[in-house]
Design an enzyme around this catalytic site. Sequence first.
Site, PDB file in Angstrom:
ATOM      1  CD  GLU A 163     -35.903 -19.675 -75.847  1.00  0.00           C
ATOM      2  OE1 GLU A 163     -36.810 -19.797 -76.707  1.00  0.00           O
ATOM      3  OE2 GLU A 163     -36.130 -19.428 -74.650  1.00  0.00           O
ATOM      4  N   PRO A 164     -33.111 -22.022 -79.974  1.00  0.00           N
ATOM      5  CG  PRO A 164     -33.388 -24.348 -79.869  1.00  0.00           C
ATOM      6  CD  PRO A 164     -33.554 -23.097 -79.063  1.00  0.00           C
TER       7      PRO A 164
ATOM      8  N   GLY B  92     -32.455 -16.544 -82.664  1.00  0.00           N
ATOM      9  CA  GLY B  92     -31.299 -15.763 -83.091  1.00  0.00           C
ATOM     10  C   GLY B  92     -31.078 -14.551 -82.204  1.00  0.00           C
TER      11      GLY B  92
ATOM     12  CD1 TRP C 287     -27.009 -20.323 -80.601  1.00  0.00           C
ATOM     13  CD2 TRP C 287     -25.314 -21.740 -80.981  1.00  0.00           C
ATOM     14  NE1 TRP C 287     -27.181 -20.850 -81.863  1.00  0.00           N
ATOM     15  CE2 TRP C 287     -26.149 -21.723 -82.133  1.00  0.00           C
ATOM     16  CE3 TRP C 287     -24.187 -22.565 -80.982  1.00  0.00           C
ATOM     17  CZ2 TRP C 287     -25.886 -22.488 -83.253  1.00  0.00           C
ATOM     18  CZ3 TRP C 287     -23.937 -23.324 -82.109  1.00  0.00           C
ATOM     19  CH2 TRP C 287     -24.775 -23.275 -83.220  1.00  0.00           C
TER      20      TRP C 287
ATOM     21  NE  ARG D 153       7.854 -18.623 -99.163  1.00  0.00           N
ATOM     22  CZ  ARG D 153       8.075 -19.779 -99.756  1.00  0.00           C
ATOM     23  NH1 ARG D 153       8.956 -20.623 -99.229  1.00  0.00           N
ATOM     24  NH2 ARG D 153       7.407 -20.111-100.847  1.00  0.00           N
TER      25      ARG D 153
ATOM     26  N   GLY E 237       0.573 -20.634 -99.264  1.00  0.00           N
ATOM     27  CA  GLY E 237       0.056 -21.999 -99.152  1.00  0.00           C
ATOM     28  C   GLY E 237       0.241 -22.593 -97.772  1.00  0.00           C
TER      29      GLY E 237
ATOM     30  CD  GLU F   1     -21.337 -12.120 -75.461  1.00  0.00           C
ATOM     31  OE1 GLU F   1     -22.575 -12.065 -75.413  1.00  0.00           O
ATOM     32  OE2 GLU F   1     -20.669 -12.766 -74.639  1.00  0.00           O
TER      33      GLU F   1
ATOM     34  CB  ALA G  32     -21.577  -6.846 -87.932  1.00  0.00           C
ATOM     35  CD  GLU G  33     -25.258  -7.978 -90.097  1.00  0.00           C
ATOM     36  OE1 GLU G  33     -24.540  -7.901 -91.094  1.00  0.00           O
ATOM     37  OE2 GLU G  33     -25.027  -8.780 -89.160  1.00  0.00           O
TER      38      GLU G  33
END
Length: 401
Positions: A131-132, A135, A160, A284, A356, A379, A382-383
């Site tokens: 939800e907004p 998180g 989301w 290259r 570049g 999903e 990382a925390e």
Amino acid sequence: MARLAQTAGLTDIQQEILSTVRDFVDKEIIPVATELEHRDEYPQAIVDGLKELGLFGLMIPEEYGGLGESLLTYALCVEEIARGWMSVSGIINTHFIVAYMLKQHGTQEQKDHFLPRMAAGDIRGAFSMSEPGLGSDVSAITSKAVKDGDEYVLNGQKMWLTNGGTSSLVAVLVRSDEGHPEGTAPHKSMTTFLIEKEPGFGEVRPGLTIPGKIEKMGYKGVDTTELIMDGLRLPADRVLGGVTGRGFYQMMDGVEVGRVNVAARGCGVAQRAFELGVQYAQQRHTFGKPIAQHQAIQFKLAEMATKVEAAHAMMVNAARKKDSGQRNDLEAGMAKYLASEYCKEVVEDAFRIHGGYGFSKEYEIERLYREAPMLLIGEGTAEIQKMIIGRRLLEEYRFQG
């Protein structure tokens, strides 16, 4: 390139499926992915091709018209598809999370009603927890379902939602205090509802609105949306499993599948970045020779390939653990965490190898550079993965003093 990310012990059927998907990716996705992504265009022709291949029914049991394949087979297919274009893997990911939740937790009537049409690709699935304002804190969900006779009335805003516009079935997690007295733990007063709707934007059924696509840095093509419920009425038989209060556990079970999927996507994007980097390094020239012959570039390629291999091995392990019927939140968390972090690093190294030109939209690596960050948060960040991993390790290695 073919030596990387190989999977031992696959059956002939699994190898045939993967070979078919790989050919489809090389011929139908890679040649058009960057152009479609730059236009933020939904890849309808690609999705139709996946439907024709039967991939929307890959993990759905044969009795419902699916192929009845394992999570491992699905993850390896996702890896191949993400190698072509990560957004396409997102289209099937949410579909399969909903199909998996129905298979594992749905009533027989719900399975009979939805799974055959999901296997055929006629119904496309999406799911929604966030939800907004919350998180990663799922316990803070404010969207609510209130019992009214034989129906439930749902109100709230979700965020989301992948496939929010193109889906026709959405699994939504909301609070449902009915039967759960005040003071009940938040995760025990949540329910998953199955919402059927028309594809598209605007009011897609009475009381349900999909406002439109959220503009994103990357992960384009696939529609990411909000979902607004304002007096949405649903019959009681659209409670997943037929019993309220089980939604949190149902969603977490589905998210374990989703985390393996995100790990597989990270593996696929990293593989493609390595392919682009190693090819460009041989084409290259600087100081009279291909840059691949410079030791600094060889070191980068060695690190990139090792990360691709390690992430793939962890993803396969997590999928096989889930397929065995064992708890795999530790393995899925580790795989998602490592694969997404390594994906970011491999993509950045390929970007650096391009110099570049990597900053130019004419080169594919520019698209991958914008796509990789989504995997760091999808999903669970990382925390969040570290929290899951740490808690599970303390369970496994509890000190007996």
